[in-house]
Design a protein around this motif. Structure first.
Motif, PDB file in Angstrom:
ATOM      1  N   ARG A   1       0.667  -1.343  -0.430  1.00 35.58           N
ATOM      2  CA  ARG A   1      -0.013   0.162   0.427  1.00 35.58           C
ATOM      3  C   ARG A   1       0.988   1.404   0.292  1.00 35.58           C
ATOM      4  O   ARG A   1       0.475   2.196  -0.346  1.00 35.58           O
ATOM      5  CB  ARG A   1      -1.291   0.267   1.109  1.00 35.58           C
ATOM      6  N   TYR A   2       1.765   1.193   0.439  1.00 31.84           N
ATOM      7  CA  TYR A   2       2.837   2.337   0.967  1.00 31.84           C
ATOM      8  C   TYR A   2       4.126   2.323   0.079  1.00 31.84           C
ATOM      9  O   TYR A   2       4.909   1.642  -0.304  1.00 31.84           O
ATOM     10  CB  TYR A   2       3.647   2.045   2.016  1.00 31.84           C
ATOM     11  N   ALA A   3       4.371   3.862  -0.566  1.00 30.17           N
ATOM     12  CA  ALA A   3       6.186   4.199  -1.479  1.00 30.17           C
ATOM     13  C   ALA A   3       6.672   4.306  -0.169  1.00 30.17           C
ATOM     14  O   ALA A   3       6.592   5.964   0.580  1.00 30.17           O
ATOM     15  CB  ALA A   3       5.522   5.073  -2.130  1.00 30.17           C
ATOM     16  N   LEU A   4       8.057   4.446  -0.411  1.00 28.83           N
ATOM     17  CA  LEU A   4       8.740   4.857   0.969  1.00 28.83           C
ATOM     18  C   LEU A   4       9.877   5.370   0.553  1.00 28.83           C
ATOM     19  O   LEU A   4      10.287   4.196  -0.109  1.00 28.83           O
ATOM     20  CB  LEU A   4       8.895   3.435   2.281  1.00 28.83           C
ATOM     21  N   ALA A   5      10.148   6.470   0.926  1.00 30.86           N
ATOM     22  CA  ALA A   5      11.380   6.645   0.365  1.00 30.86           C
ATOM     23  C   ALA A   5      12.262   7.330   1.373  1.00 30.86           C
ATOM     24  O   ALA A   5      11.623   7.229   2.821  1.00 30.86           O
ATOM     25  CB  ALA A   5      11.565   8.693   0.182  1.00 30.86           C
ATOM     26  N   ILE A   6      14.110   6.800   1.484  1.00 24.82           N
ATOM     27  CA  ILE A   6      14.601   7.228   2.077  1.00 24.82           C
ATOM     28  C   ILE A   6      16.058   7.823   2.152  1.00 24.82           C
ATOM     29  O   ILE A   6      16.730   7.672   1.226  1.00 24.82           O
ATOM     30  CB  ILE A   6      14.725   5.269   3.526  1.00 24.82           C
TER      31      ILE A   6
ATOM     32  N   ALA B   1       0.655   4.721  -1.809  1.00 16.93           N
ATOM     33  CA  ALA B   1       1.414   3.611  -3.375  1.00 16.93           C
ATOM     34  C   ALA B   1       0.836   4.515  -4.398  1.00 16.93           C
ATOM     35  O   ALA B   1      -0.585   4.492  -4.491  1.00 16.93           O
ATOM     36  CB  ALA B   1       1.918   2.702  -3.446  1.00 16.93           C
ATOM     37  N   ARG B   2       0.956   5.265  -5.257  1.00 19.24           N
ATOM     38  CA  ARG B   2       0.335   5.498  -6.467  1.00 19.24           C
ATOM     39  C   ARG B   2       0.849   3.907  -7.887  1.00 19.24           C
ATOM     40  O   ARG B   2       2.018   3.097  -8.048  1.00 19.24           O
ATOM     41  CB  ARG B   2       0.229   6.179  -7.387  1.00 19.24           C
TER      42      ARG B   2
END
Ligand SMILES: O=P(O)(O)OC[C@H]1O[C@](O)(COP(=O)(O)O)[C@@H](O)[C@@H]1O
Ligand SMILES: [Mg+2]
Ligand SMILES: [Mg+2]
Length: 320
Positions: free
Chosen positions: A96-101, A125-126
């Motif tokens: 479900r998610y988009a994670l930037a790090i 997330a898209r």
């Protein structure tokens, strides 16, 4: 340190994000252990290459990135964007998610035993990988950092205030120590890399010169300058003690928008600071209204105690 199944269990963590947060914390605990051993363990600070943004990569940058990527594969993270990876990596297609790090922030401090950290930002997330990240900072569902310092702490926001946890080495668990961080308003500290003075624009130059003028200058107070060269450490100090941080754009080629990256440094720090009653701008415009136009795009960043951040915007207005 004892290993616990879930190092971060707290009712203030949204249930859907809890497994992602738990995975981040498990890696953070492992990293804290590796960092604490320093030269007793593997070599961490030697250069191993260059990342997409053209910065030198240290061994610990790459190790941290590998560890976070592997751990987040087991969670609901669909897209993984890292300072150390040129493009977005697909992890869990059903996620479900988009994670930037920024897996390791402040890498110039690895060798010198000064606080370093990890910064992360989470969006829903898209379907398109990059689209998931190139959107206004206000659309983040979580933002935070872990600081590997004398204490290992987690600062995180889910849009309802900023929470602070401290890792208890006796239990291997992050314990909540503050459920509503408030950036102090009054402070005499400013943080900027003053070696770039000659490259700054007139507004920043005038602001810093007025800080340096002290009591008899227009600000009417003596100040102290701080520069750790570790964004997490500067943020931790400002959340705790107030003050202002500036990494403006400057005249050096490639530094027109400063040094810090919008997606995994500027946006999550702005989210945390604003949720703690501070302000974060690019000098004029709130960061929360801005979106990156490329994965590794830079943005100027000015954040901290609200009056001080507004004061800087005033210098830009005057310079127009
Ligand atoms: O060396 P400079 O130009 O003062 O830049 C310091 C800034 O660079 C950073 O170290 C960049 O982060 P990385 O270590 O993740 O590349 C920030 O933490 C810090 O604020
Ligand atoms: Mg960084
Ligand atoms: Mg980094």
């Amino acid at each position: 340190m004892p290993e616990t199944a879930n190092p971060l269990s707290n009712p203030l963590i949204p249930a859907d994000l809890a497994p992602v947060m738990s995975a981040l914390c498990k890696v953070a605990i492992d990293l804290a252990g590796i960092i604490a051993r320093g030269p007793l363990g593997q070599s961490l600070g030697h250069e191993v290459g260059e990342n997409a943004g053209g910065d030198g990569q240290k061994a610990l940058d790459v190790l941290a990135d590998d560890m976070f990527e592997a751990a987040l594969r087991q969670t609901s993270v669909r897209w993984y964007a890292s300072e150390e990876q040129e493009t977005v990596l697909p992890l869990n297609p059903a996620g479900r998610y988009a994670l930037a790090i920024d897996p390791l922030d402040g890498s110039s401090n690895i060798d010198v035993n000064v606080s370093i950290g990890t910064i992360f930002s989470i969006f829903e997330a898209r379907d398109a990988a990059e689209d998931s990240f190139l959107r206004p900072a206000s659309e983040q569902v979580a933002g935070g950092y872990v600081i590997y310092g004398p204490q290992c702490c987690l600062a995180v926001t889910f849009g309802k205030g900023t929470l602070m946890f401290v890792l208890d080495p006796a239990t291997g668990r992050f314990e909540l120590v503050n459920d509503a961080m408030q950036t102090p308003g009054a402070s005499k500290e400013y943080a900027i890399n003053a070696s770039n003075h000659r490259h700054w624009d007139p507004a920043i130059r005038a602001y810093i010169e007025d800080c340096q003028a002290g009591k008899t200058g227009p600000h009417g107070q003596d100040s102290n300058m701080r520069w750790v060269a570790s964004l997490v450490a500067e943020t931790h100090r400002i959340l705790t003690r107030g003050g202002i941080f500036l990494y403006p754009g400057d005249a050096r080629p490639g530094y027109e928008k400063g040094r810090l990256r919008m997606v995994y440094e500027v946006a999550p720090i702005a989210f945390l600071v604003e949720q703690a009653g501070g302000l974060a701008t690019d000098g004029r415009t709130p960061i929360m209204d801005l979106a990156a136009d490329a994965l590794h795009a830079r943005s100027p960043l000015v954040f901290g105690s609200p009056d001080k951040v507004r004061q800087v915007a005033g210098y830009y207005d005057k310079a127009r």
